[in-house]
Scaffold this active site. Structure first.
Site, PDB file in Angstrom:
ATOM      1  N   TYR A  94      22.756  -3.345   5.372  1.00  0.00           N
ATOM      2  CA  TYR A  94      23.650  -3.191   4.233  1.00  0.00           C
ATOM      3  C   TYR A  94      24.910  -2.403   4.589  1.00  0.00           C
ATOM      4  CZ  TYR A  94      19.691  -5.031   1.686  1.00  0.00           C
ATOM      5  OH  TYR A  94      18.663  -5.837   1.255  1.00  0.00           O
ATOM      6  N   HIS A 131      11.807   0.004   2.486  1.00  0.00           N
ATOM      7  CA  HIS A 131      11.810  -0.530   3.842  1.00  0.00           C
ATOM      8  C   HIS A 131      10.949   0.345   4.749  1.00  0.00           C
ATOM      9  CE1 HIS A 131      15.997  -2.479   3.049  1.00  0.00           C
ATOM     10  NE2 HIS A 131      15.011  -3.292   2.732  1.00  0.00           N
ATOM     11  N   ARG A 170      19.049  -7.741  -5.294  1.00  0.00           N
ATOM     12  CA  ARG A 170      18.569  -6.658  -4.421  1.00  0.00           C
ATOM     13  C   ARG A 170      19.650  -6.292  -3.403  1.00  0.00           C
ATOM     14  NH1 ARG A 170      13.947  -4.000  -2.484  1.00  0.00           N
ATOM     15  NH2 ARG A 170      13.577  -4.108  -0.246  1.00  0.00           N
ATOM     16  N   LYS A 193       0.811  -1.224   0.000  1.00  0.00           N
ATOM     17  CA  LYS A 193       0.000   0.000   0.000  1.00  0.00           C
ATOM     18  C   LYS A 193       0.843   1.271   0.000  1.00  0.00           C
ATOM     19  CE  LYS A 193      -3.926  -2.228   2.293  1.00  0.00           C
ATOM     20  NZ  LYS A 193      -4.870  -2.193   3.425  1.00  0.00           N
TER      21      LYS A 193
END
Length: 285
Positions: A275, A266, A243, A171
């Site tokens: 990361y 995120h 990714r 959404k």
């Protein structure tokens, strides 16, 4: 009616008479998996596939979970899906072929820039499938999209004049820039290939398979594996590897965590901070 997870908790408590600690441990792992599945894959727990499970295990490894923790989580999920099958809710378990070796530590794979270039060079742009595959791989590698997001794209989500795509996940809509090579690959695919591949003219899917309908995760997985082999890239290459690689390379190029968080979609900073640890680990090796 109880949901699947609540029904399983009820089963453990009232039928199996499991201890409070056992129930709490099992349910924590299952609810963590369910939350991850919805956020990252946009999938409900009863619809999880082997690919979802493998990606989840890879994610646990990426954030530094121990082998014991991962083995426990997989064992808990195996029992949960076993319950769903025995209760008649499912016909087969997504963990049937999932094995986690005890004591095996596997760092998440990050492709080098040269490996990504080798991968992108594999599709033969002399035929329809090669042109389509080139467009898919270029788009995935330059955006860091989840594979579900890539395959859910519709033609209307791409604006090549502006050089962006819109991804609608959980959404939330985010605008992601496209690389010059991805724009060119998409232009070629849309102008010369896609129309002839469609089963029906009204098909909205951006990427379609040889049957003319939306490409499936399994279909994309197979073509990625083939191109990995052709490129001579070792390891367990998954869509999520691309990714991971995108995120690490963006940080190496100077992106800040906030910008990367928005690009990756995120909901919290913690997923993106993983990361940063990967970048530090790569530079220490």
């Amino acid at each position: 009616m109880l949901g699947f997870i609540d029904a399983y908790e009820n089963y453990l408590t009232k039928i199996k008479k499991a201890s409070a600690n056992t129930v709490a441990s099992y349910m924590r792992d299952i609810r963590s998996f369910s939350a991850w599945l919805r956020e990252q894959e946009n999938v409900e727990v009863e619809d999880a596939t082997q690919l979802n499970i493998r990606t989840y295990v890879e994610n646990l490894q990426a954030i530094g979970k121990s082998d014991a923790t991962i083995s426990r989580a997989v064992a808990g999920l195996r029992n949960f899906y076993g319950y769903l099958i025995s209760s008649g809710f499912l016909e087969e378990s997504p963990l049937e072929e999932i094995k986690v070796a005890a004591g095996e530590k596997k760092d998440p794979q990050i492709l080098t820039r040269d490996q990504i270039r080798q991968l992108l060079a594999q599709p033969a742009t002399t035929d329809a499938k090669g042109i389509r595959d080139k467009a898919m791989l270029e788009t995935l590698c330059c955006t860091g999209l989840r594979v579900t997001e890539l395959l859910n794209l519709n033609v209307e989500d791409i604006n090549l004049n502006r050089g962006v795509l819109l991804s609608n996940h959980a959404k939330k809509v985010r605008e992601i820039p496209l690389s010059t090579s991805a724009i060119q690959a998409l232009r070629t695919y849309l102008a010369k290939i896609r129309g002839d591949m469609l089963l029906e003219k009204g098909e909205k899917a951006l990427f379609v398979n040889v049957g003319g309908i939306r490409m499936s995760r399994q279909g994309f997985w197979k073509l990625l594996k083939r191109y990995q082999q052709d490129a001579g890239i070792p390891g367990e290459l998954t869509p999520h590897t691309l990714r991971h690689s995108f995120a690490v390379h963006r940080l190496e190029e100077g992106d800040d965590l906030r910008s990367l968080q928005e690009l990756m979609g995120h909901s919290g900073r913690s997923s993106t901070q993983v990361y940063s640890h990967m970048v530090k680990g790569l530079h220490q090796n």
